[in-house]
Design an enzyme around this catalytic site. Structure first.
Site, PDB file in Angstrom:
ATOM      1  N   ASP A 145      -5.845  -6.670   5.566  1.00 59.89           N
ATOM      2  CA  ASP A 145      -7.013  -5.917   5.114  1.00 59.89           C
ATOM      3  C   ASP A 145      -8.130  -6.896   4.754  1.00 59.89           C
ATOM      4  O   ASP A 145      -9.275  -6.763   5.187  1.00 59.89           O
ATOM      5  CB  ASP A 145      -6.593  -5.086   3.885  1.00 59.89           C
ATOM      6  CG  ASP A 145      -7.645  -4.099   3.443  1.00 59.89           C
ATOM      7  OD1 ASP A 145      -8.725  -4.059   4.048  1.00 59.89           O
ATOM      8  OD2 ASP A 145      -7.393  -3.366   2.466  1.00 59.89           O
ATOM      9  N   LYS A 151       2.967 -15.405   2.363  1.00 63.11           N
ATOM     10  CA  LYS A 151       2.883 -16.087   1.065  1.00 63.11           C
ATOM     11  C   LYS A 151       4.319 -16.375   0.647  1.00 63.11           C
ATOM     12  O   LYS A 151       4.778 -15.946  -0.420  1.00 63.11           O
ATOM     13  CB  LYS A 151       2.138 -15.173   0.070  1.00 63.11           C
ATOM     14  CG  LYS A 151       1.822 -15.806  -1.270  1.00 63.11           C
ATOM     15  CD  LYS A 151       0.720 -16.832  -1.216  1.00 63.11           C
ATOM     16  CE  LYS A 151       0.499 -17.432  -2.595  1.00 63.11           C
ATOM     17  NZ  LYS A 151      -0.442 -18.582  -2.571  1.00 63.11           N
ATOM     18  N   TYR A 175       0.815  -1.212   0.000  1.00 59.05           N
ATOM     19  CA  TYR A 175       0.000   0.000   0.000  1.00 59.05           C
ATOM     20  C   TYR A 175       0.852   1.267   0.000  1.00 59.05           C
ATOM     21  O   TYR A 175       0.378   2.337  -0.368  1.00 59.05           O
ATOM     22  CB  TYR A 175      -0.942   0.026   1.220  1.00 59.05           C
ATOM     23  CG  TYR A 175      -2.061  -0.986   1.150  1.00 59.05           C
ATOM     24  CD1 TYR A 175      -2.233  -1.799   0.026  1.00 59.05           C
ATOM     25  CD2 TYR A 175      -2.946  -1.140   2.196  1.00 59.05           C
ATOM     26  CE1 TYR A 175      -3.250  -2.729  -0.033  1.00 59.05           C
ATOM     27  CE2 TYR A 175      -3.977  -2.068   2.140  1.00 59.05           C
ATOM     28  CZ  TYR A 175      -4.122  -2.862   1.020  1.00 59.05           C
ATOM     29  OH  TYR A 175      -5.138  -3.774   0.973  1.00 59.05           O
ATOM     30  N   ASP A 195      -3.568 -18.012   1.372  1.00 58.65           N
ATOM     31  CA  ASP A 195      -4.712 -18.649   0.701  1.00 58.65           C
ATOM     32  C   ASP A 195      -5.334 -19.708   1.609  1.00 58.65           C
ATOM     33  O   ASP A 195      -6.558 -19.825   1.721  1.00 58.65           O
ATOM     34  CB  ASP A 195      -4.312 -19.224  -0.666  1.00 58.65           C
ATOM     35  CG  ASP A 195      -2.967 -19.916  -0.663  1.00 58.65           C
ATOM     36  OD1 ASP A 195      -2.232 -19.811   0.339  1.00 58.65           O
ATOM     37  OD2 ASP A 195      -2.627 -20.576  -1.660  1.00 58.65           O
ATOM     38  N   ASP A 202     -11.535  -8.363   7.408  1.00 59.88           N
ATOM     39  CA  ASP A 202     -12.941  -8.215   7.011  1.00 59.88           C
ATOM     40  C   ASP A 202     -13.628  -9.578   6.947  1.00 59.88           C
ATOM     41  O   ASP A 202     -14.794  -9.722   7.329  1.00 59.88           O
ATOM     42  CB  ASP A 202     -13.055  -7.527   5.645  1.00 59.88           C
ATOM     43  CG  ASP A 202     -13.252  -6.020   5.786  1.00 59.88           C
ATOM     44  OD1 ASP A 202     -12.947  -5.490   6.868  1.00 59.88           O
ATOM     45  OD2 ASP A 202     -13.712  -5.386   4.824  1.00 59.88           O
TER      46      ASP A 202
END
Ligand code: NAD
Length: 353
Positions: free
Chosen positions: A244, A188, A138, A220, A248
Site C-alpha cells: 500500500d 520485515k 488489513y 525500510d 504510492d
C-alpha cells in the site's frame, strides 16, 4: 473478450469514454471484444440506492475483465459508511478474489520534469510493484480497540498463510519473466515472524523460476532505495500493508497521477483494470481530465487477461507517440507543449494507433 465497463463517478465517464473508443477501434479491426456497461459507486447509489447493485455483481462475474473508472465525490460524503461509493470497489475485489494488485510506475522521457526527483535518478524509470490485496494486517483477526488494565488499546493481526504467499509470489515471478527477469521481495523478517514465513515461501517458489533473479529487501530499506536509486528495481512483490505504502511512493516518483494504470487479478487471470487516481471532482465534466491512465489500463488488460502483449504494446506505443508529438492535458502541461482536452487526447491516441 468479454469486458464489463464501469465508468463510476466524477471524471470516470469522461476517461472511460476515451478508453472505450480505443477498444472500439480494436474491435473494428477484428478483435472479438464484447462490451457491457454497469453502474458502480455514487452513480449506482443515485440510480438504485446501493453502490454495488446485484446487476453489477452479475455482469462482473460473467465478464473476463472489468474496466473501471473511479468512484466517489462530495455528493456522497454524508452517506453511511457501509453504503459509501468505495464499497462498490471493495465489494468487487472481494467477490472476484482479486488478490494481486499490479502497479507499473513508468516515467515517459517526455514527462521527466513532472517528477520532483532529479531527471538522472528517474529518467527511463520502468518498475512494477505487485501488492498482495486480500490478506495481511488489513484483514487479520483478532482486531479491535478495547480497555485493558484501565487504558485503551488498539490491536490488529498480521497474518499470511503459505498458500497466500505462494500464489502472490508466483504472480511476481511470472511478471518478472515477462519483463527484466528480476524480482525483489520486500519484507520485515528481522522483526516480524509473519514476514519470515513470507521470505521462506518466496525463496521456495524461486526454485520453479531459475530464469528469474530473486533478491530480498527489508521494507525500510526498500522505501529508501525507491527514492535513492529506483531504477535498480524491475519487479517488486510485497504484502498488503507494505505494498500500500510502497506503491504510492513509486507512483509519486513519476509525478503524474493521470498517467498511471493498475490491474487487480485473480488466480485465473481475470482482472479489474483502473487508473490509480480518484474521481477528481474538482475537474469533472470539464473535458480537462487526462484519459491516458485509463487508456493504459486497457493496455494492461490486453497483456494480463487476454495474453495479447502485442496489442498492449501497440496501445502503449500510441500513447508515447502522442506525448512525443507535444500534446498534453492540463495536468502534465509544460512550457512548449500544446494543451488539449480529454476528448482531443483520445482522438490523438486513436490517430497514433
Ligand atoms: P483524486 O485522484 O481524485 O485527485 C487528486 C488530484 O489529482 C486532483 O487535483 C485531481 O484533479 C487530479 N487528478 C486526478 N486524476 C486526474 C486525471 N486523470 N487528469 C487530471 N488530473 C487528475 O484524489 P482525491 O481528490 O483525493 O479524491 C477524490 C475522490 O476520488 C474521493 O471521493 C475519493 O474517495 C475518490 N477516490 C477514488 C478512487 C477509486 O475509485 N479507485 C481512488 C482514489 C480516490
Amino acid at each position: 473478450m468479454k469486458i464489463c465497463v464501469m465508468p463510476g463517478d466524477g471524471i470516470g465517464p469522461e476517461i472511460i469514454g476515451q478508453a472505450v473508443r480505443v477498444l472500439e477501434v480494436l474491435r473494428g479491426e477484428g478483435l472479438p471484444i464484447e462490451l457491457e456497461t454497469a453502474l458502480v459507486g455514487g452513480s449506482a447509489i443515485d440510480a438504485t440506492g446501493t453502490p454495488y447493485p446485484d446487476d453489477t455483481r452479475r455482469l462482473a462475474q460473467a465478464a473476463e475483465a472489468i474496466l473501471f473508472g473511479s468512484v466517489g465525490g462530495p455528493k456522497w460524503d454524508g452517506v453511511a459508511r457501509d453504503k459509501r461509493p468505495e464499497r462498490g470497489l471493495l465489494g468487487l475485489r472481494k467477490d472476484l478474489e482479486l488478490f494481486a494488485n499490479l502497479r507499473p510506475a513508468i516515467l515517459y522521457p517526455e514527462l521527466v520534469n513532472a517528477s520532483t526527483l532529479k531527471p538522472e535518478v528517474v529518467a527511463g524509470l520502468d518498475i512494477l510493484i505487485i501488492r498482495e490485496l486480500t490478506g495481511d494486517i488489513y484483514f487479520g483477526e483478532p482486531r479491535g480497540m478495547e480497555v485493558r488494565a484501565g487504558e485503551r488499546v488498539g490491536f490488529n493481526t498480521m497474518i499470511y498463510s503459505e498458500s497466500e504467499i505462494r500464489r502472490i509470489a508466483r504472480v511476481g515471478f511470472e511478471s518478472a519473466r515477462k519483463r527484466g527477469h528480476k524480482l525483489c521481495s520486500v519484507d520485515k523478517m528481522n522483526v516480524l515472524e509473519c514476514t519470515q514465513l513470507w521470505r521462506d515461501v518466496v525463496t521456495e517458489v524461486a526454485a520453479e523460476y531459475p530464469d528469474v533473479a530473486l533478491s530480498h529487501m527489508l521494507v525500510d530499506n526498500a522505501a529508501m532505495q525507491l527514492v535513492k536509486n529506483p531504477k535498480q528495481f524491475d519487479v517488486i512483490v510485497t504484502g498488503n500493508i507494505f505494498g500500500d505504502i510502497l506503491s504510492d511512493e513509486a507512483a509519486m516518483l513519476t509525478g503524474s497521477i493521470g498517467m498511471l494504470p493498475s490491474a487487480s487479478l485473480d488466480s485465473a487471470g481475470k482482472g479489474l483494470y483502473e487508473p490509480i487516481h480518484g474521481s477528481a471532482p474538482d475537474i469533472a465534466g470539464r473535458n480537462l481530465a487526462n484519459p491516458l491512465a485509463t487508456i493504459l489500463s486497457s493496455a494492461m488488460m490486453m497483456r494480463y487477461t487476454f495474453g495479447r502483449a502485442d496489442i498492449a504494446s501497440r496501445i502503449e506505443t500510441a500513447v508515447r507517440k502522442v506525448l512525443a508529438s507535444g500534446l498534453r492535458t492540463a495536468d502534465i502541461a509544460e512550457p512548449g507543449t500544446r494543451s488539449v482536452g480529454t476528448r482531443e487526447m483520445g482522438d490523438a491516441v486513436i490517430g497514433a494507433l
